[in-house]
Design a protein around this motif. Structure first.
Motif, short mmCIF file in Angstrom:
data_model
loop_
_atom_site.label_atom_id
_atom_site.label_comp_id
_atom_site.label_asym_id
_atom_site.label_seq_id
_atom_site.Cartn_x
_atom_site.Cartn_y
_atom_site.Cartn_z
N GLN A 1 11.45 -11.00 -12.83
CA GLN A 1 10.55 -10.07 -13.32
C GLN A 1 8.94 -10.48 -13.12
N TYR A 2 8.79 -11.90 -13.57
CA TYR A 2 7.37 -12.19 -13.24
C TYR A 2 6.98 -12.22 -11.87
N LYS A 3 7.91 -12.70 -11.21
CA LYS A 3 7.33 -12.70 -9.64
C LYS A 3 7.09 -11.35 -9.06
N ILE A 4 7.92 -10.39 -9.62
CA ILE A 4 7.51 -8.96 -8.97
C ILE A 4 6.43 -8.62 -9.67
N PHE A 5 6.04 -8.81 -11.06
CA PHE A 5 4.88 -8.34 -11.52
C PHE A 5 3.58 -9.08 -10.88
N ALA A 6 3.62 -10.33 -10.74
CA ALA A 6 2.68 -11.25 -9.89
C ALA A 6 2.43 -10.59 -8.79
N HIS A 7 3.52 -10.30 -7.94
CA HIS A 7 3.14 -9.71 -6.61
C HIS A 7 2.32 -8.27 -6.51
N LEU A 8 2.88 -7.39 -7.67
CA LEU A 8 2.18 -6.22 -7.71
C LEU A 8 0.63 -6.47 -8.04
N ILE A 9 0.40 -7.47 -9.06
CA ILE A 9 -1.00 -7.59 -9.49
C ILE A 9 -1.50 -8.07 -8.37
N ARG A 10 -1.21 -8.86 -7.40
CA ARG A 10 -1.88 -9.71 -6.29
C ARG A 10 -2.07 -8.42 -5.12
N ILE A 11 -1.35 -7.68 -5.07
CA ILE A 11 -1.40 -6.39 -3.97
C ILE A 11 -2.42 -5.35 -4.54
N LYS A 12 -2.52 -5.09 -5.99
CA LYS A 12 -3.82 -4.42 -6.41
C LYS A 12 -5.08 -5.21 -6.31
N LEU A 13 -5.23 -6.54 -6.54
CA LEU A 13 -6.35 -7.17 -6.50
C LEU A 13 -6.86 -7.08 -4.98
N GLU A 14 -6.04 -7.59 -4.09
CA GLU A 14 -6.38 -7.69 -2.76
C GLU A 14 -6.98 -5.99 -2.52
N GLU A 15 -6.60 -5.08 -2.69
CA GLU A 15 -7.06 -3.68 -2.55
C GLU A 15 -8.24 -3.36 -2.90
N THR A 16 -8.49 -3.82 -4.26
CA THR A 16 -9.58 -3.65 -4.87
C THR A 16 -10.78 -4.49 -4.37
N ILE A 17 -10.59 -5.63 -4.13
CA ILE A 17 -11.40 -6.91 -3.50
C ILE A 17 -12.01 -6.11 -1.87
N HIS A 18 -11.05 -5.55 -1.39
CA HIS A 18 -11.41 -4.98 -0.17
C HIS A 18 -12.20 -3.74 -0.17
N ASP B 1 -13.99 -2.28 -2.78
CA ASP B 1 -15.16 -2.42 -3.40
C ASP B 1 -16.07 -3.40 -3.09
N ASN B 2 -15.76 -4.05 -2.02
CA ASN B 2 -16.49 -5.28 -1.49
C ASN B 2 -17.08 -6.47 -2.63
N VAL B 3 -16.03 -6.84 -3.11
CA VAL B 3 -16.14 -7.75 -4.37
C VAL B 3 -16.40 -9.04 -4.10
N ILE B 4 -15.79 -9.40 -2.86
CA ILE B 4 -15.87 -10.74 -2.23
C ILE B 4 -16.86 -10.79 -0.88
N SER B 5 -17.78 -11.58 -0.90
CA SER B 5 -18.74 -11.54 0.51
C SER B 5 -17.67 -11.67 1.72
N PRO B 6 -18.02 -10.92 2.79
CA PRO B 6 -17.28 -11.25 4.17
C PRO B 6 -17.41 -12.50 4.68
N ASN B 7 -18.19 -13.38 4.08
CA ASN B 7 -18.32 -14.55 4.36
C ASN B 7 -17.17 -15.77 3.83
N GLN B 8 -16.76 -15.14 2.78
CA GLN B 8 -15.87 -16.00 2.05
C GLN B 8 -14.62 -16.50 2.98
N ARG B 9 -14.10 -17.36 3.13
CA ARG B 9 -13.06 -17.86 4.10
C ARG B 9 -11.87 -18.11 3.17
N GLY B 10 -12.26 -19.27 2.49
CA GLY B 10 -11.09 -20.04 1.54
C GLY B 10 -10.41 -19.47 0.70
#
Length: 71
Positions: free
Chosen positions: A1-18, A20-29
């Motif tokens: 259950q934890y892994k599924i929930f963490a995976h869903l949160i990661r997907i939503k965070l990545e979508e939001t970051i891209h 809303d341009n939350v992180i600079s496009p120069n961010q590489r790490g």
């Protein structure tokens, strides 16, 4: 259950970051499909160019690794 929930949160965070341009496009790490090698190559190129053209080059390095470990 934890892994599924963490995976869903990661997907939503990545979508939001891209979206809303939350992180600079120069961010590489820690960015999927990107590497800090790209930033090192960019830095080397700019150092060489500034030396060849006799121009000043200012570099600012910020390491915020410990910025959020306290309240």
């Amino acid at each position: 259950q934890y892994k599924i929930f963490a995976h869903l949160i990661r997907i939503k965070l990545e979508e939001t970051i891209h979206r809303d341009n939350v992180i600079s496009p120069n961010q590489r790490g820690f960015m999927k499909g990107k590497s800090t090698i790209q930033n090192i190559a960019w830095l080397e190129k700019n150092i060489k160019t500034s030396e060849e053209e006799g121009e000043e080059l200012w570099i600012l390095y910020t390491d915020i690794a410990k910025a959020y470990d306290t309240t």
